[in-house]
Scaffold this motif. Structure first.
Motif, PDB file in Angstrom:
ATOM      1  N   VAL A 355       7.676  48.518 -10.939  1.00 43.99           N
ATOM      2  CA  VAL A 355       8.288  47.470 -11.755  1.00 43.99           C
ATOM      3  C   VAL A 355       9.546  46.968 -11.071  1.00 43.99           C
ATOM      4  O   VAL A 355      10.362  47.764 -10.576  1.00 43.99           O
ATOM      5  CB  VAL A 355       8.634  47.989 -13.162  1.00 43.99           C
ATOM      6  N   ALA A 356       9.696  45.642 -11.039  1.00 45.79           N
ATOM      7  CA  ALA A 356      10.896  45.038 -10.461  1.00 45.79           C
ATOM      8  C   ALA A 356      11.545  44.113 -11.480  1.00 45.79           C
ATOM      9  O   ALA A 356      10.854  43.346 -12.167  1.00 45.79           O
ATOM     10  CB  ALA A 356      10.551  44.258  -9.196  1.00 45.79           C
ATOM     11  N   ASP A 357      12.856  44.218 -11.605  1.00 46.19           N
ATOM     12  CA  ASP A 357      13.673  43.266 -12.364  1.00 46.19           C
ATOM     13  C   ASP A 357      13.257  43.143 -13.829  1.00 46.19           C
ATOM     14  O   ASP A 357      13.106  42.042 -14.367  1.00 46.19           O
ATOM     15  CB  ASP A 357      13.635  41.878 -11.709  1.00 46.19           C
ATOM     16  N   LEU A 358      13.085  44.277 -14.502  1.00 46.08           N
ATOM     17  CA  LEU A 358      12.901  44.232 -15.950  1.00 46.08           C
ATOM     18  C   LEU A 358      14.224  43.814 -16.578  1.00 46.08           C
ATOM     19  O   LEU A 358      15.254  44.468 -16.394  1.00 46.08           O
ATOM     20  CB  LEU A 358      12.466  45.597 -16.481  1.00 46.08           C
ATOM     21  N   THR A 359      14.199  42.699 -17.329  1.00 52.17           N
ATOM     22  CA  THR A 359      15.418  42.136 -17.899  1.00 52.17           C
ATOM     23  C   THR A 359      15.145  41.653 -19.311  1.00 52.17           C
ATOM     24  O   THR A 359      14.056  41.149 -19.610  1.00 52.17           O
ATOM     25  CB  THR A 359      15.926  40.946 -17.052  1.00 52.17           C
ATOM     26  N   VAL A 360      16.140  41.805 -20.179  1.00 47.86           N
ATOM     27  CA  VAL A 360      16.061  41.298 -21.548  1.00 47.86           C
ATOM     28  C   VAL A 360      17.220  40.345 -21.770  1.00 47.86           C
ATOM     29  O   VAL A 360      18.378  40.691 -21.504  1.00 47.86           O
ATOM     30  CB  VAL A 360      16.117  42.448 -22.578  1.00 47.86           C
ATOM     31  N   TRP A 361      16.909  39.139 -22.258  1.00 48.20           N
ATOM     32  CA  TRP A 361      17.922  38.129 -22.567  1.00 48.20           C
ATOM     33  C   TRP A 361      17.886  37.818 -24.063  1.00 48.20           C
ATOM     34  O   TRP A 361      16.816  37.897 -24.699  1.00 48.20           O
ATOM     35  CB  TRP A 361      17.645  36.813 -21.828  1.00 48.20           C
ATOM     36  N   PRO A 362      19.013  37.429 -24.652  1.00 44.44           N
ATOM     37  CA  PRO A 362      18.967  36.913 -26.032  1.00 44.44           C
ATOM     38  C   PRO A 362      18.222  35.586 -26.046  1.00 44.44           C
ATOM     39  O   PRO A 362      18.331  34.790 -25.104  1.00 44.44           O
ATOM     40  CB  PRO A 362      20.444  36.745 -26.399  1.00 44.44           C
ATOM     41  N   LEU A 363      17.454  35.347 -27.082  1.00 39.56           N
ATOM     42  CA  LEU A 363      16.627  34.143 -27.135  1.00 39.56           C
ATOM     43  C   LEU A 363      17.486  32.907 -27.376  1.00 39.56           C
ATOM     44  O   LEU A 363      18.343  32.881 -28.257  1.00 39.56           O
ATOM     45  CB  LEU A 363      15.597  34.265 -28.261  1.00 39.56           C
ATOM     46  N   ALA A 364      17.224  31.879 -26.595  1.00 38.40           N
ATOM     47  CA  ALA A 364      17.839  30.566 -26.806  1.00 38.40           C
ATOM     48  C   ALA A 364      16.730  29.591 -27.183  1.00 38.40           C
ATOM     49  O   ALA A 364      15.719  29.504 -26.487  1.00 38.40           O
ATOM     50  CB  ALA A 364      18.550  30.094 -25.537  1.00 38.40           C
ATOM     51  N   VAL A 365      16.892  28.898 -28.304  1.00 38.01           N
ATOM     52  CA  VAL A 365      15.854  27.980 -28.772  1.00 38.01           C
ATOM     53  C   VAL A 365      16.281  26.542 -28.501  1.00 38.01           C
ATOM     54  O   VAL A 365      17.474  26.234 -28.457  1.00 38.01           O
ATOM     55  CB  VAL A 365      15.577  28.176 -30.271  1.00 38.01           C
ATOM     56  N   PRO A 366      15.319  25.642 -28.283  1.00 38.52           N
ATOM     57  CA  PRO A 366      15.675  24.261 -27.943  1.00 38.52           C
ATOM     58  C   PRO A 366      16.287  23.516 -29.119  1.00 38.52           C
ATOM     59  O   PRO A 366      15.939  23.759 -30.280  1.00 38.52           O
ATOM     60  CB  PRO A 366      14.330  23.644 -27.545  1.00 38.52           C
ATOM     61  N   ALA A 367      17.192  22.604 -28.822  1.00 35.32           N
ATOM     62  CA  ALA A 367      17.786  21.760 -29.851  1.00 35.32           C
ATOM     63  C   ALA A 367      16.872  20.573 -30.133  1.00 35.32           C
ATOM     64  O   ALA A 367      16.149  20.100 -29.261  1.00 35.32           O
ATOM     65  CB  ALA A 367      19.155  21.264 -29.389  1.00 35.32           C
ATOM     66  N   VAL A 368      16.905  20.103 -31.364  1.00 34.59           N
ATOM     67  CA  VAL A 368      16.122  18.931 -31.730  1.00 34.59           C
ATOM     68  C   VAL A 368      16.821  17.686 -31.202  1.00 34.59           C
ATOM     69  O   VAL A 368      18.019  17.493 -31.433  1.00 34.59           O
ATOM     70  CB  VAL A 368      15.970  18.844 -33.256  1.00 34.59           C
TER      71      VAL A 368
END
Length: 675
Positions: A355-368
Motif C-alpha cells: 500500500v502506498a499513500d493511504l490518506t484521509v481528507w475531510p470531505l469538501a462538497v461543491p457549492a451551488v
C-alpha cells in the motif's frame, strides 16, 4: 396469481426428465435478457441454460408481469419483474414462497428457514414440497425464491425449482445468473444508468479534487504502516490509497478492501474489490457478523507487475461513491453505518501487494452556482443533487387512457418555487405516440414527446417556447432521464445529460406543486402508457450543500444469500376458502428466538382483511378471538411475531381465520385448522 401455477406445472416436466437434460451448445458464450417493462437485465451461459421463447411474457395482467424461463440440466429458473408487494423484497419472498405452497396439488410443505436471508433490498426463502409427476409418482421438489426491490412498487423475482436432492448443485449453477442482475440498456447501447451515473461521477470528481487539495485528516502512510487502522474519527471523508503490485502478475484471487467508519471490534463498512472488478459492500457489526449490502462490477484491476491500483472513496452521510483508477464505479448505501470512525485497508490473496499513500481528507462538497446559465447548468444539477431531496424517490405508471384521470398524473405533493426535478422514464415497447410532462409553479408545463420535440406551455395551454431534444432516445423500449431546474427567472433542462436548454421563467416565479403527467394534449386518447421511476424533487432556493439522502442509482445489486442446509421443519396450515370465490392460501408457523412467527399468504384478497386465531375448529369456532394476527396487505400477506412460544400457541388448538375486515368482522372468508 397464475404465474405461481405455471411455474409448478412446467417444473414437474423438467425435473421429471421430460425435457432433454443436455442443453445444446449455443454459438455465443453469453446470452442476455432485458426486461421490457422494468429495464433490468440478466445474463447466462447458453451451454448450461436454454431460454424458452414460448414462455416469455411482457407486461401481462394487472401486475404487469415480465417473465423469462430458463431450462437447465434438471432445473428451471424463472426470472420475473412484477409490480407488487410495494417493492419490498422481504414481503415478496414471503408472498411468493407461500403462494407456491398453496398451488393445487402441492403437499408435504417443509420450509427451510436456515436458507432464509434478508438484506437491504433483497430477500431469499426456500422450501421443499411434494408434487405428482407425469407418471403419477410423487416428486420431492425444492423451491428457492430470491426477490430484489426495483422501486417502491416493483420487484425482480428469481425462482429456482429443482429436485430437492439437487438444490445445492443447482444453486451453484444459477447464482451467477441471479448476481448478474443489473439495469438494462437502451436500444442505442447506452446503459440506463449512464445519465444519472454521469452526474454522480462528476460529483465524486469535484469532491475528490476539492478535498484532496486541502489538508489531510490522517496520512499519508505506506507499507506496513498502512495496514492498521488510520485514526480519522470522522463520518464525511475522502479516502485515497494506491495498491502496488509485486514483481509477478496480480494473483487472480486478490481482493483489495477499504474499511470505513469503524475500528477494531467496532461496526464498520468494508468495500471489497476483486481482481476481476467484482465488488461488494459488506456491513459488519460489533460481533463480526457480515451482511452483504451491495454488489456490482467495475473495471478489472491492473495486473502487470509493478502497476498500481488507485482506489478513492467519498462518504457523505448515508451515501458514498467510489472510483477505481480514476473510473467512477458506483454509489454506496451507508445508511446503516453513519457514525464517525477510522479507516483501514486490507489485502487478501496476493501477499506481494503493498500500500502506498493511504490518506484521509475531510470531505469538501461543491457549492451551488449563484446563477443558472447554460455553462453552469450541469454544475448546478450536480451540486443540488448532493443535497437531500424533499420527496422520496417514486416509481409508477402514467396512464392517459384512465377514465378517472387519476393515473394520468403523479403529484409530488410539495409547494416549491425553486427546485430540481429528476425523473427516468421508459418509452413503450410498442411503436406509437407518447408524451411526458412536468408541471411546475402552477403556470408552466414542460412537455417532451415521441417526435423528439419539447414545448413549454403556460397555464392557458399556449406554447411559449419549443424546440428539439437531440439527446433524447426515441426507440421503442428506450430509456431517458430528465433533469429540470428552475431558480428565480431562470430555468433549464437536460435529457440524458445532454446539452441544456435554458428557459425564461420570469412570468411566474411563485411556488407550486411538481406534477408528472402524460396525455395532456388533445391526442391524449392515442398516447401510450409510460412507466417512470426515480421521480424526486430537490428544493434549490438559497441552496447550501447538506448531507444527502440515499440515492437509487445505480440500483443496488444484492448478493445471493448464503446457502445452508436445514432439517428444521416449519408447520404449514392450508387456508381454505369458505365460498367459491373466497381467498385461499397457506400459513406457516415456526419459532424464532422463543416466540412463534406466523406468516400468512393468500390469493383472492384486496387488502385490509383481518387474520385471527380462534379456538375450536373451522367447523365449530369460538366466536371470541384468541390471538390477533396482522391484517393482510394488498399482496395478501401478513407476518406476525406472537409473544409466546410456538408450543403454547398450539397447545389449546384452534384455527387461523380470515375475516372480511374490521368493519365486517362477522364475515368469515377462509379458514385453516391448526395441527
Amino acid at each position: 396469481m397464475f404465474h405461481h401455477l405455471a411455474r409448478v406445472v412446467v417444473v414437474v416436466m423438467v425435473v421429471a426428465g421430460a425435457l432433454d437434460a443436455q442443453v445444446a451448445v449455443a454459438r455465443q458464450s453469453t446470452e442476455v435478457y432485458e426486461s421490457p417493462t422494468y429495464g433490468f437485465s440478466v445474463e447466462w451461459d447458453p451451454t448450461r441454460f436454454e431460454a424458452d421463447p414460448e414462455s416469455q411474457l411482457t407486461a401481462v395482467g394487472p401486475n404487469q408481469l415480465d417473465r423469462l424461463v430458463l431450462f437447465g440440466d434438471g432445473s428451471t429458473l424463472y426470472v420475473e419483474g412484477l409490480t407488487n408487494y410495494d417493492g419490498v423484497a422481504s414481503t415478496c419472498a414471503d408472498g411468493e414462497i407461500n403462494a407456491l405452497s398453496a398451488v393445487e396439488g402441492v403437499t408435504d410443505v417443509v420450509r427451510l428457514p436456515k436458507r432464509d436471508a434478508d438484506g437491504p433490498g433483497a430477500a431469499a426463502r426456500a422450501m421443499e414440497l411434494t408434487v405428482i409427476g407425469e407418471d403419477g409418482s410423487p416428486l420431492r421438489v425444492a423451491d428457492y425464491v430470491y426477490c430484489v426491490s426495483l422501486s417502491d412498487r416493483a420487484v425482480a423475482i428469481f425462482t429456482l425449482v429443482t429436485l430437492a436432492e439437487n438444490l445445492d448443485a443447482q444453486l451453484d449453477l444459477t447464482e451467477p445468473i441471479m448476481t448478474s442482475l443489473q439495469l438494462g440498456k437502451a436500444p442505442d447501447g447506452r446503459t440506463m444508468t449512464d445519465a444519472s451515473t454521469a452526474a454522480d461521477a462528476a460529483l465524486l470528481a469535484e469532491m475528490l479534487e476539492a478535498s484532496m487539495s486541502g489538508p489531510a485528516l490522517a496520512g499519508p502512510v505506506s507499507g506496513e504502516d498502512a495496514l492498521g487502522w488510520l485514526a480519522a474519527e470522522a463520518s464525511d471523508v475522502v479516502v485515497g490509497a494506491t495498491f502496488v503490485n509485486g514483481e509477478a502478475d496480480l494473483a487472480d484471487d486478490t481482493v483489495l478492501a477499504v474499511a470505513l467508519r469503524g475500528g477494531e471490534g467496532a461496526p464498520r463498512a468494508e468495500l471489497r474489490i476483486a481482481s476481476d472488478g467484482a465488488w461488494e459492500l459488506v456491513l459488519i457489526d460489533a460481533a463480526g457478523q457480515e451482511t452483504v449490502a451491495m454488489i456490482g462490477t467495475g473495471p478489472a484491476l491492473k495486473a502487470t507487475p509493478g502497476d498500481g491500483n488507485a482506489i478513492a472513496v467519498a462518504t457523505y452521510g448515508p451515501v458514498g461513491w467510489f472510483s477505481v483508477n480514476g473510473e467512477y464505479v458506483s454509489a454506496l448505501d451507508l445508511q446503516d453505518v453513519l457514525g464517525p470512525g477510522n479507516v483501514a485497508v486490507m489485502i487478501e490473496g496476493d501477499p506481494s501487494v503493498t500500500v502506498a499513500d493511504l490518506t484521509v481528507w475531510p470531505l469538501a462538497v461543491p457549492a451551488v452556482p449563484e446563477e443558472m446559465t447554460a455553462d453552469a447548468f450541469r454544475d448546478w444539477v450536480i451540486a443540488v443533487r448532493a443535497m437531500p431531496p424533499i420527496t422520496p424517490f417514486r416509481a409508477g405508471w402514467l396512464d392517459p387512457a384512465d377514465p378517472t384521470g387519476e393515473l394520468a398524473s403523479a403529484p409530488a405533493g410539495v409547494t416549491v418555487a425553486d427546485a430540481l426535478v429528476h425523473v427516468r422514464w421508459a418509452i413503450p415497447a410498442e411503436p406509437g405516440p407518447w408524451e411526458i410532462a412536468v408541471g411546475f409553479r402552477t403556470e408552466y408545463l414542460l412537455m417532451l414527446d415521441s417526435s423528439g420535440a419539447w414545448t413549454l406551455r403556460d397555464a392557458m395551454g399556449d406554447v411559449t417556447a419549443s424546440g428539439a431534444v437531440d439527446a433524447m432516445v426515441l426507440t421503442p423500449g428506450g430509456v431517458n432521464v430528465l433533469d429540470l431546474g428552475f431558480v428565480g427567472a431562470s430555468g433549464g433542462f437536460a435529457v440524458n445529460d445532454g446539452a441544456p436548454v435554458m428557459l425564461d421563467l420570469s412570468a411566474d416565479q411563485g411556488g407550486g406543486d411538481i406534477i408528472l403527467g402524460s396525455g395532456l394534449t388533445d391526442a391524449a386518447a392515442s398516447v401510450a402508457k409510460i412507466s417512470y421511476r426515480e421521480f424526486a424533487v430537490w428544493e434549490a432556493a438559497g441552496a447550501t450543500p447538506m448531507r444527502p439522502m440515499p440515492v437509487p442509482d445505480p440500483l443496488p445489486r444484492q448478493d445471493i444469500p448464503p446457502v445452508e442446509t436445514s432439517t428444521e421443519e416449519v408447520l404449514a396450515v392450508t387456508i381454505d376458502p369458505l365460498s367459491a370465490d373466497g381467498p385461499a392460501g397457506i400459513a406457516t408457523l415456526r419459532e424464532v428466538e422463543g416466540e412463534a412467527l406466523v406468516t400468512v399468504a393468500v390469493t383472492g384478497t384486496a387488502g385490509g382483511e383481518v387474520v385471527v386465531i380462534h379456538r375450536g375448529t373451522c367447523a365449530d369456532l369460538d366466536v371470541d378471538p384468541a390471538v390477533m394476527l396482522g391484517g393482510l396487505n394488498e399482496a395478501g400477506t401478513s407476518v406476525t411475531q406472537v409473544g409466546i412460544p410456538l408450543a403454547d400457541l398450539l397447545g389449546e388448538g384452534g384455527a387461523i381465520v380470515v375475516h372480511a375486515g374490521v368493519d365486517d368482522f362477522g364475515t368469515v372468508l377462509a379458514c385453516g385448522n391448526l395441527p
